[in-house]
Every structure is written in C-alpha cells, then in structure tokens.
Scaffold this active site. Structure first.
Site, mmCIF file in Angstrom:
data_model
loop_
_atom_site.group_PDB
_atom_site.id
_atom_site.type_symbol
_atom_site.label_atom_id
_atom_site.label_comp_id
_atom_site.label_asym_id
_atom_site.label_seq_id
_atom_site.Cartn_x
_atom_site.Cartn_y
_atom_site.Cartn_z
ATOM 1 N N GLU A 142 -89.262 95.201 85.412
ATOM 2 C CA GLU A 142 -88.004 94.948 84.920
ATOM 3 C C GLU A 142 -88.080 94.458 83.453
ATOM 4 O OE1 GLU A 142 -84.004 92.905 86.646
ATOM 5 O OE2 GLU A 142 -85.751 92.623 87.689
ATOM 6 N N LYS A 158 -81.952 96.031 90.900
ATOM 7 C CA LYS A 158 -81.255 95.790 92.215
ATOM 8 C C LYS A 158 -81.266 96.769 93.312
ATOM 9 C CE LYS A 158 -80.791 91.692 92.428
ATOM 10 N NZ LYS A 158 -81.922 91.045 93.174
#
Length: 337
Positions: A142, A158
C-alpha cells in the site's frame, strides 16, 4: 553505525551520513530512508551511496512460536465495541489491529527475512532497513504517499478477500469512506481544486489475496513540503478510520499495545530530485526488545461480522508468517493469546 543500510524500490543505500527526527530534512538535500511509527516517532537517515542492487544475502532462523496481543474473543469484543460506537454516531469506520510477537532467535538477521519476503511474498513497496534503533523487513502493498515535485498521490487499500468473489458491498463502502478521508487530508495542503480520484475501487491481486485499491492525486500548494504533508495526512487514513480524530481515540482505548512501525510510514525520499514514496507500514516485521513483531488488522464498519473480521486478520498474516517460518511456504506455528 557502520552496518546501517536501506533497501527499497530496488535501490540499496549504504554509508550512513546523517540521522534526524526532523522531516524538514526531506526538503533539503540527499537521499533519505524514512520510518515513522504509528505513534509519530520520525527517523530520517541520509545515505551517501545509493545504487540499484539486490538485497544482500543473509541467514534467517525460522520463527514459529507467535503470541498475539488480542485473542479471538478479545478481538471480536473490540469489533462489537466499534460497531456500538458507529451506532452512536461516534465513528463511521475504524481499523482494529493486533500485534503478534515471537522470540527473535540469537543470530537472526532481518536482512535474511527481507530476502525471504522478496521470494515468497513480493510486494510493490517492499523495504528492508537497518537504521539506528530500527530493524525491519516489510512487504507492504500500500502506497501512503508518493511525491514527484509538486504532484502527490495516495493509494489507500480497503477491502480484502482470497478472491474477487469474496469482496462484499461493505468492502466497497469502506473504501469509498476512506477515499473521502484521504481527499480531505490532502486538501489541507493542496492547491484548491487539484484533488482528484483517478481510480476508485480497483481490484488488485497480491500473493494469496486481493484488495480494493483507489488512487487520490493532488498538487501541493506553494510553500508546502514534507513536514506539512505528513502533518496533514498522518497516520494514514486506511489504518485509522473516519472521522480520523475520534477513530484514533477509540482505537487507543481498544488496542493494548503500541503499533510501532506497523501502520506507520516506511520508504524513501530523494530531496535532490524532489521525489519519494512512503508505504503504509503493513505486512511488516520489526525487531524490538528481543522479539520479532508483526501486525495485522481489519477495517470495521456497521456491516462488519466480528468473526469474519477476525478471519480477515488471520488471512492477512498467514502467508507472511509462513515465510518467517523458514525456507519456502510451510505450516506456521500456532498463534497463542
């Protein structure tokens, strides 16, 4: 510290020249390795020699005897507390995390673990570092922040499943909530009207699982640099919650131990070229007080099933703990409370 180094983005940095806790140094000169703990402790290390090179080969001693800061019952109880807070309008979403710990064998070198991670769990923002007071090996997927002159990007994750078919409407809703938070954070230091979302809820495949990933892009306003950018956006929204301030307060009550580098920022900044990339410190091992530590968590919304969220934390940890268990992907030891 003669043995200090940083390996990130295929670049090996050696020859430690300077260490500071002041992020303003990232707008000065030179190439810097950067680690910011979730609690906000900043380490910026400048290196004299930076070159494309593989991570040096080093031994690794298998680690299997893990304990957890929150067992399944405690984690499920924490999820229920967050859902109650959502019902009361205190938060919309919060990311509940737990820390796994195991004795670090004598002679174990996290450089060797970094090599195993590169082979067994390659990641776009992988990093292995040995800095003053810090040893870590990360397989982060990420991007927290990248910067190319005045253009900045964040790519919050997410939504996690073994396959795309496992992703739920709850995962998409959570991603959109966090994108809105990241837009607001970047908007504090961006030129007015420059914040955009080029990609929303793209499915991205990683070893053993898939994620929903979005991209938020902005242009820094004049006189805004790394200190202002970090102040406006840290800790990353994807591992805190929304609204961020109240989520942080709630998580501080629920999580029994500090997160450390986990959920912080790990990466590099080249002040000379005004470029850099900091990953969210997930999928990250670090050494502390004779222990090897690793964090795992899940984003909680009103639509969360507590037991499913616990299983998500297990899924995120499983492959990484297998890598730490030895050569190849082998059965990992039990995680004990």
């Amino acid at each position: 510290m003669d043995d200090a180094f940083a390996h990130v983005g295929g670049v090996l940095a050696t020859g430690l020249a300077d260490v500071t806790s002041d992020p303003a140094a990232l707008d000065s000169r030179g190439w810097w390795a950067v680690v910011v703990t979730y609690e906000g402790k900043v380490t910026c290390a400048r290196f004299d020699t930076v070159r494309l090179a593989p991570l040096p080969v080093a031994p690794w001693i298998r680690v299997t005897d893990w304990t957890t800061s929150m067992d399944e019952d405690a984690y499920v109880s924490g999820v229920e507390r967050i859902r109650a807070a959502i019902a009361d309008g205190i938060v919309y979403q919060a990311n509940l995390c737990r820390i796994l710990s195991a004795p670090l064998p004598r002679g174990a070198d996290l450089t060797g673990l970094g090599v195993r991670l590169e082979r067994g769990n390659p990641a776009p923002y992988a990093a292995t570092m040995r800095l003053p007071g810090i040893q870590l090996a990360s397989a982060s997927p990420e991007l927290y922040l990248s910067r190319d002159h005045e253009t900045v990007e964040s790519r919050p994750i997410k939504g996690t499943g073994r396959t795309a078919e496992d992703l739920l409407p709850k995962d998409h809703a959570e991603n959109v909530m966090i994108v809105d938070l990241v837009r607001n954070d970047l908007g504090r230091v961006a030129e007015i009207g420059s914040v955009t979302v080029p990609e929303l809820c793209r499915i991205e495949e990683h070893p053993g699982l898939v994620h929903l990933v979005s991209t938020v892009r902005a242009r820094l306003a004049p006189s805004q640099g790394w200190p202002e950018l970090l102040e406006a956006t840290f800790p990353p929204g994807s591992i805190t919650g929304a609204p961020k301030s109240t989520a942080l307060t709630l998580l501080n009550e629920l999580e029994p131990v500090p997160r450390g580098p986990y959920c912080g920022a790990i990466g590099w900044v080249d002040a000379d070229s005004r470029r850099g990339a900091l990953a969210v410190g997930i999928r990250t091992f670090w050494a502390e007080d004779g222990l090897l530590k690793f964090g795992t968590g899940a984003g909680i919304t009103w639509g969360s099933d507590p037991r499913r969220e616990w299983l998500e934390t297990e899924l995120k940890a499983a492959r990484l703990l297998e890598v730490a268990a030895g050569e190849g992907l082998v059965e990992r030891g039990p995680v004990r409370p």
